[in-house]
Design an enzyme around this catalytic site. Structure first.
Site, PDB file in Angstrom:
ATOM      1  N   HIS A   1       9.225  -9.791   5.350  1.00  0.00           N
ATOM      2  CA  HIS A   1       9.074  -8.361   5.096  1.00  0.00           C
ATOM      3  C   HIS A   1      10.092  -7.597   5.941  1.00  0.00           C
ATOM      4  O   HIS A   1      10.402  -8.002   7.071  1.00  0.00           O
ATOM      5  CB  HIS A   1       7.656  -7.921   5.461  1.00  0.00           C
ATOM      6  CG  HIS A   1       7.287  -6.583   4.933  1.00  0.00           C
ATOM      7  ND1 HIS A   1       7.626  -5.414   5.589  1.00  0.00           N
ATOM      8  CD2 HIS A   1       6.618  -6.206   3.809  1.00  0.00           C
ATOM      9  CE1 HIS A   1       7.168  -4.386   4.905  1.00  0.00           C
ATOM     10  NE2 HIS A   1       6.559  -4.829   3.821  1.00  0.00           N
TER      11      HIS A   1
ATOM     12  N   TYR B   1       2.289   4.790   1.257  1.00  0.00           N
ATOM     13  CA  TYR B   1       2.280   5.452   2.563  1.00  0.00           C
ATOM     14  C   TYR B   1       1.085   6.398   2.627  1.00  0.00           C
ATOM     15  O   TYR B   1       0.779   7.088   1.651  1.00  0.00           O
ATOM     16  CB  TYR B   1       3.571   6.243   2.775  1.00  0.00           C
ATOM     17  CG  TYR B   1       4.821   5.384   2.832  1.00  0.00           C
ATOM     18  CD1 TYR B   1       5.004   4.441   3.846  1.00  0.00           C
ATOM     19  CD2 TYR B   1       5.827   5.536   1.883  1.00  0.00           C
ATOM     20  CE1 TYR B   1       6.151   3.665   3.900  1.00  0.00           C
ATOM     21  CE2 TYR B   1       6.985   4.758   1.936  1.00  0.00           C
ATOM     22  CZ  TYR B   1       7.139   3.826   2.946  1.00  0.00           C
ATOM     23  OH  TYR B   1       8.276   3.065   3.004  1.00  0.00           O
TER      24      TYR B   1
ATOM     25  N   ASP C   1       0.844  -1.180   0.000  1.00  0.00           N
ATOM     26  CA  ASP C   1       0.000   0.000   0.000  1.00  0.00           C
ATOM     27  C   ASP C   1       0.886   1.238   0.000  1.00  0.00           C
ATOM     28  O   ASP C   1       1.944   1.228   0.629  1.00  0.00           O
ATOM     29  CB  ASP C   1      -0.844  -0.024   1.287  1.00  0.00           C
ATOM     30  CG  ASP C   1      -2.200   0.621   1.136  1.00  0.00           C
ATOM     31  OD1 ASP C   1      -2.768   0.545   0.034  1.00  0.00           O
ATOM     32  OD2 ASP C   1      -2.701   1.189   2.118  1.00  0.00           O
TER      33      ASP C   1
END
Length: 238
Positions: free
Chosen positions: A194, A71, A69
């Protein structure tokens, strides 16, 4: 002539021409217009939604880094996954990316978070969702962007060769799973946790993806990426 909802850079318009004519793309464009009419602030700004495609032409893609997504804070997003505008504080995930880059290649962490120079060398910094409502993460999730960015990945997988896909985290890995056969046939796929502070120590730090990427590119006669980041105009020291 068919109505084209989005004005893409020329190098991407051809491989995505059929995708742009699908009904969901028109619906996605209408959704974004409705968001504006409702008074919502959308990030990144209109002229930067396709910044990743503008800075990295289709035929120049050498590496793909998949984010999730944009920021959602003021002044952060500018159309490149993990990257922030010059002068904006470096997000925690990007700090861990810099830490791994330092451990892997000995490159000191940059004083800013702008990854434009990577994009200009052929690193496609692609988020799964290309817009977000200010202050509301995942607010534009499942509105059509995921299908559109799937088409981007599929076009690269089918029509390019020897591209390195860096898939950090479950979301990036699951997004590319449907293209697994094509990716593994002609490209290099590297996976890790991640780089978020919540997961970086579970396999991202120490993954050595930056040196592995360059080793693969050089082995196929392609120039390596210069991962060292110059200081862009407007950036400030940390």
């Amino acid at each position: 002539m068919a109505f084209i909802p989005f004005d893409l850079p020329l190098s991407w318009a051809a491989p995505l021409s059929q995708e742009l004519q699908k009904p969901y793309v028109v619906q996605l464009k209408a959704f974004l217009e409705q968001e504006k009419w409702a008074g919502h602030t959308i990030f990144p700004p209109d002229d930067q939604i396709f910044q990743a495609l503008k800075l990295t032409p289709f035929d120049k893609v050498r590496v793909v880094i998949v984010g999730q997504d944009p920021y959602h804070g003021l002044g952060q997003a500018h159309g490149l996954s993990f990257s922030v505008k010059p002068g904006v504080a470096i997000p925690p995930s990007l700090q861990n990316i810099y830490k791994e880059l330092s451990q892997d290649l000995g490159i000191p962490p940059a004083s800013h978070g702008c990854l434009v120079s990577w994009a200009q060398q052929g690193v496609l910094l692609l988020n799964a969702t290309l817009t977000v409502r200010a202050g509301e993460p995942l607010s534009h999730h499942k509105k059509g962007w995921e299908e559109f960015t799937d088409a981007i990945i599929e076009a690269i997988a089918q029509h390019q060769q020897h591209v390195v896909f860096l898939l950090w985290g479950k979301n990036a890995q699951e997004k590319c799973q449907k293209f697994s056969s094509a990716l593994h046939a002609s490209h290099l796929v590297l996976t890790a946790a991640h780089p978020s502070p919540f997961s970086a120590h579970n396999g991202f730090l120490g993954c050595r993806h930056f040196s592995k990427t360059n080793d693969y590119l050089k082995a196929h006669g392609l120039p390596p990426i210069n991962w060292a980041l110059p200081t862009p105009e407007g950036a400030v020291s940390a």
